[in-house]
Design a protein around this motif. Structure first.
Motif, short mmCIF file in Angstrom:
data_model
loop_
_atom_site.label_atom_id
_atom_site.label_comp_id
_atom_site.label_asym_id
_atom_site.label_seq_id
_atom_site.Cartn_x
_atom_site.Cartn_y
_atom_site.Cartn_z
N PRO A 227 0.76 -1.28 -0.13
CA PRO A 227 -0.12 0.04 -0.11
C PRO A 227 0.83 1.01 0.09
N GLN A 228 0.40 2.32 -0.82
CA GLN A 228 1.01 3.54 -0.81
C GLN A 228 2.43 3.21 -1.76
N GLU A 229 2.56 2.08 -2.16
CA GLU A 229 3.88 2.29 -2.95
C GLU A 229 3.88 1.61 -4.19
N ARG A 230 3.06 0.22 -4.33
CA ARG A 230 2.93 -0.59 -5.66
C ARG A 230 1.90 -1.69 -5.45
N LEU A 231 1.50 -1.92 -6.93
CA LEU A 231 0.59 -3.23 -6.76
C LEU A 231 1.11 -3.89 -8.18
N VAL A 232 1.36 -5.28 -8.23
CA VAL A 232 1.58 -5.77 -9.15
C VAL A 232 0.81 -6.98 -9.50
N ARG A 233 0.43 -7.23 -10.85
CA ARG A 233 -0.11 -8.30 -11.31
C ARG A 233 0.37 -8.92 -12.48
N GLU A 234 0.25 -10.36 -12.55
CA GLU A 234 0.87 -11.18 -13.26
C GLU A 234 0.20 -11.92 -14.21
N ARG A 235 0.54 -12.56 -15.34
CA ARG A 235 -0.64 -13.18 -16.10
C ARG A 235 -1.12 -14.38 -15.28
N ASN A 236 -2.42 -14.66 -15.68
CA ASN A 236 -3.40 -15.50 -15.05
C ASN A 236 -3.50 -16.84 -15.97
N ALA A 237 -2.56 -17.93 -15.64
CA ALA A 237 -2.56 -19.09 -16.39
C ALA A 237 -4.04 -19.80 -16.53
N MET A 238 -4.92 -19.26 -16.12
CA MET A 238 -6.24 -19.94 -15.97
C MET A 238 -7.16 -19.23 -16.80
N TYR A 239 -6.98 -17.84 -17.16
CA TYR A 239 -7.48 -17.05 -18.05
C TYR A 239 -8.06 -17.65 -19.31
N TRP A 240 -9.27 -17.85 -19.70
CA TRP A 240 -9.55 -18.22 -21.01
C TRP A 240 -8.98 -17.95 -22.26
N ASP A 241 -8.25 -16.76 -22.21
CA ASP A 241 -7.68 -16.27 -23.26
C ASP A 241 -6.17 -16.00 -23.23
N ASN A 242 -5.64 -16.51 -22.13
CA ASN A 242 -4.32 -16.39 -21.77
C ASN A 242 -3.33 -16.43 -23.01
N ASP A 243 -3.61 -17.38 -23.94
CA ASP A 243 -2.52 -17.77 -24.95
C ASP A 243 -2.28 -16.35 -25.93
N ASN A 244 -3.53 -15.47 -25.80
CA ASN A 244 -3.27 -14.31 -26.64
C ASN A 244 -2.94 -13.17 -25.99
N THR A 245 -2.48 -13.29 -24.78
CA THR A 245 -1.91 -12.17 -23.87
C THR A 245 -0.43 -12.02 -24.12
N ILE A 246 -0.16 -10.72 -23.96
CA ILE A 246 1.42 -10.55 -24.66
C ILE A 246 2.10 -9.98 -23.34
N ILE A 247 1.54 -9.08 -22.60
CA ILE A 247 2.30 -8.47 -21.50
C ILE A 247 2.38 -9.52 -20.25
N GLU A 248 3.32 -9.77 -19.79
CA GLU A 248 3.61 -10.56 -18.75
C GLU A 248 3.20 -10.27 -17.50
N LYS A 249 3.64 -8.81 -17.15
CA LYS A 249 3.64 -8.30 -15.64
C LYS A 249 3.20 -6.97 -15.62
N VAL A 250 2.40 -6.37 -15.05
CA VAL A 250 1.94 -5.01 -14.77
C VAL A 250 2.33 -4.56 -13.36
N THR A 251 2.86 -3.36 -13.48
CA THR A 251 3.11 -2.74 -12.03
C THR A 251 2.58 -1.42 -12.02
N SER A 252 1.62 -1.07 -10.95
CA SER A 252 1.44 0.44 -10.80
C SER A 252 2.32 1.06 -9.73
#
Length: 544
Positions: A227-252
Motif C-alpha cells: 500500500p502507498q507504494e506499488r501493486l503488481v499483477r501477472e498473467r493468469n494461466a487460468m484465463y480463458w484467453d491467456n494464450d493471446n495475452t502478450i504483456i507478462e507483468k503489470v506494475t502500478s
C-alpha cells in the motif's frame, strides 16, 4: 509509439494465436503489423494515489477500475473504440418489452484457482454489491441499472435474493429490469458488475483482496501489493484467453508528485505517466511520438456543501453563481493546464455519445460580462471589498489540482474580493471528508461509468451515492427519471443542465483530456476509447 500503431484496434492483439511463451524470445512478430516484439513484455505506470479498494464491490475510483479490469472480467469488455466485445458473456437476448436480459456465458471461463466461472458468481456479486451489510459506495449504481427490487434491497427492506438477477444454470444469467434501459449493456463493463469468488470471500473476509488470498477471473492475478507504494499483477494461466495475452507483468507505482513521475518516466522507469499541468506544449515539441492528448470522459468541478449547518453564504445560489461566473475557464485550460482540456459550462462532457451541449446563457458571455454579473450578484448578497466572503477550498493532493485552485482563488480575489483558504488532503481522507460533509467547497472529478449523458447527470439526483453536495431538487429528480424511458432524453438533459447553471450546486470548470506520456515501444493503447478503459491484455511492446 506512432499514432498509427497506437490506434490499432484491440482485436489485433486478440488475433495472436501463438503461445504466450513465445512473446518473450525477442523474435516473435505481431501477426497483424509484422512488428518484432520486445523481449521485455512488462508494463509499469504511475498512479497518483492508492486506490481505496480493489474489491469490485467496494472500489470507487478510476485508478482502481484500471486495476480491476486486469484482475477481473465482467460480462462484457470494451475494444479500442469503446464498443462492447465479449467478456465472460458471449451474447445476450432481450425480451420484447425490454425488461428481461438473458446472457449466455462462455463455458471455458475459469477462476485463477481453476474453478469454473458461473452465472451464480455474477448473481452473488451483484447481490453483495447491493447489500446493506457491504455498504458499497457504488450500491447506487445497482439502482441506476434499474434492477428489479434494487431500491428495496439497498435500503434493507428486501432480501438480496429478491434482486433482479438469477442464475438459470451455470452458463445462463437472467437479469430483470423495472423499465427498459437502452444503454444497460454498456453499464456491464463497470467494475461493480464484475463477478467475485464467494468461497474466497467467505474464507478470508476483508483480507480476501490480499496477494495469496485473492482468486480472480481476469487476464492477470495479484502477486504483490505494498500500500502507498506499488501493486503488481501477472498473467493468469487460468484465463480463458491467456494464450493471446502478450504483456507478462503489470506494475502500478504510487507517485503522488506528477513532476517526480515525469522525471522517472524520462529516466526509463515508467512506460506511462501523466503530463504535469502546463507542460504538454513543451513535451509535445520535445517528444512528439510520446506526448498524447485525447478527449477523456471526465468533468472537473467544484462542489458546494449544501447540508444543513454548512456556511450560510454558500447556501445562497447567487453567491454560488457569482463564484462560478468569476472563473475564467479559458485561462484555466489554455494557460494553467494547456493540455487540450475544454472549458466547461455543463456537467456533461461535450464529447459524450448522443449528447448535444445545450445553450447555457453564461457560456455565451464574454469574461468581462461574467465578471460584471458576478460583482452584481455578490454585492446584492452583501459581500464585497468591505465585507469579503471567506471560504475554504479543499482538494486532494496534486500539483495540478493545486495549480487550478491557486488560479481560481486569485480570480475570486481579483474580481470579488473573496478570501480563499486552500487546503489539500490525502486521497482517502479527502474522499471521506467529502462524503461526511466536512468541507465548504471541494474539488470534484467525475468520470463516466458508461458513454451516455446520464452517467454525469445522475450524480445530481437527490439520493445519488456521489452527490456529495447533498443537492436536492425534485424537478431534477423527475427529469432524470423521465429521461430513462424517453425516446430522446436530450430535452430532459438540457433542462437539468440549465437548472444546474441557475442554482449552481456545483461549478463545472473544465472537461478533461487524457494527457499522457507513453513509451515509444508501447503499442495497443485505446486512444479512441472515450472512457480510456484499457486492458493490459491488449497491450504489447515492440523491439526497439
Amino acid at each position: 509509439m506512432t499514432l498509427k500503431t497506437r490506434l490499432l484496434a484491440t482485436t489485433s492483439a486478440l488475433l495472436i494465436a501463438t503461445s504466450g511463451a513465445l512473446y518473450a524470445d525477442g523474435h516473435a512478430t505481431h501477426p497483424v503489423t509484422g512488428e518484432t516484439l520486445a523481449s521485455d513484455q512488462t508494463f509499469t505506470y504511475r498512479d497518483p494515489d492508492e486506490s481505496p479498494s480493489i474489491d469490485p464491490g467496494l472500489a470507487e475510483d478510476s485508478a482502481g477500475g484500471d486495476i480491476l479490469r486486469d484482475l477481473f472480467e465482467g460480462l462484457y469488455n470494451q475494444d479500442a473504440a469503446g464498443d462492447l466485445v465479449p467478456g465472460v458473456a458471449l451474447s445476450h437476448t432481450v425480451s420484447d418489452d425490454g425488461l428481461v436480459y438473458t446472457f449466455t456465458l462462455r463455458d471455458n471461463a475459469k477462476w485463477s484457482n481453476g474453478d469454473p466461472v458461473t452465472a451464480a458468481d455474477f448473481a452473488y456479486a451483484w447481490q453483495r454489491a447491493a447489500s446493506p451489510e457491504l455498504a458499497s459506495p457504488y450500491a447506487w449504481f445497482i439502482e441506476l441499472m434499474v434492477l428489479e427490487n434494487a431500491g428495496a434491497v439497498i435500503a434493507g427492506d428486501a432480501p438480496t435474493s429478491e434482486l433482479g438477477v438469477t442464475a438459470l444454470d451455470d452458463t445462463t444469467l437472467e437479469v430483470r429490469l423495472t423499465q427498459p434501459l437502452p444503454y444497460f449493456p454498456q453499464m456491464l463493463t463497470h467494475f461493480t458488475t464484475f463477478p467475485v469468488h464467494q468461497p474466497t470471500i467467505e474464507a478470508h473476509g476483508s483480507d480476501w483482496t490480499k496477494p495469496g488470498n485473492m482468486v480472480s477471473n481476469g487476464a492477470y492475478v495479484l502477486t504483490e501489493h505494498v500500500p502507498q507504494e506499488r501493486l503488481v499483477r501477472e498473467r493468469n494461466a487460468m484465463y480463458w484467453d491467456n494464450d493471446n495475452t502478450i504483456i507478462e507483468k503489470v506494475t502500478s507505482l504510487v507517485i503522488n508528485d506528477e513532476n517526480v513521475a515525469l522525471t522517472r518516466y524520462l529516466a526509463g522507469e515508467l512506460d506511462r505517466t501523466d503530463v504535469p499541468a502546463g507542460q504538454f506544449p513543451r513535451l509535445a515539441a520535445e517528444y512528439p511520438e510520446q506526448a498524447v492528448s485525447v478527449p477523456l470522459a471526465c468533468s472537473y468541478y467544484y462542489m458546494f456543501n449544501l447540508r444543513d449547518g454548512a456556511p450560510e453564504a454558500i447556501q445562497n445560489a447567487d453567491v454560488r453563481r457569482a463564484l462560478s461566473l468569476a472563473i475564467d475557464r479559458d485561462i484555466i485550460v489554455e494557460n494553467v493546464l494547456a493540455g487540450g482540456q475544454a472549458p466547461a459550462y455543463t456537467f456533461t462532457h461535450w464529447a459524450t455519445a448522443g449528447f448535444e451541449t445545450p445553450a447555457i446563457p453564461y457560456a455565451a458571455m464574454t469574461q468581462a460580462e461574467r465578471n460584471a454579473m458576478a460583482v452584481e450578484l455578490m454585492t446584492a448578497a452583501g459581500y464585497g471589498p468591505d465585507n469579503p466572503l471567506n471560504i475554504e477550498l479543499v482538494y486532494n493532493t496534486s500539483e495540478s489540482h493545486r495549480s487550478v485552485a491557486v488560479a481560481v482563488s486569485q480570480m475570486w480575489k481579483q474580481t470579488l474580493g473573496v478570501e480563499t483558504t486552500l487546503a489539500n488532503q490525502e486521497w482517502q481522507t479527502f474522499l471521506e471528508a467529502r462524503s461526511n460533509g466536512d468541507y465548504q467547497v471541494a474539488r470534484g472529478g467525475w468520470c463516466a461509468d458508461y458513454n451516455e449523458a446520464s452517467t454525469f447527470l445522475d450524480v445530481m439526483q437527490s439520493d445519488s451515492g456521489y452527490n456529495d453536495s447533498k443537492y436536492v431538487n425534485a424537478t431534477v429528480d423527475a427529469l432524470l427519471a423521465e429521461a430513462k424511458t424517453a425516446d430522446n432524453p436530450q430535452a430532459n438533459y438540457d433542462q437539468v443542465e440549465l437548472i444546474i447553471s441557475e442554482e449552481m450546486p456545483i461549478i463545472p470548470v473544465y472537461h478533461y483530456a487524457s494527457v499522457k506520456m507513453f513509451a515509444e515501444n508501447l503499442e495497443g493503447w485505446p486512444l479512441e476509447n472515450f472512457q480510456q478503459n484499457w486492458y493490459s491484455k491488449d497491450l504489447y511492446k515492440i523491439a526497439e
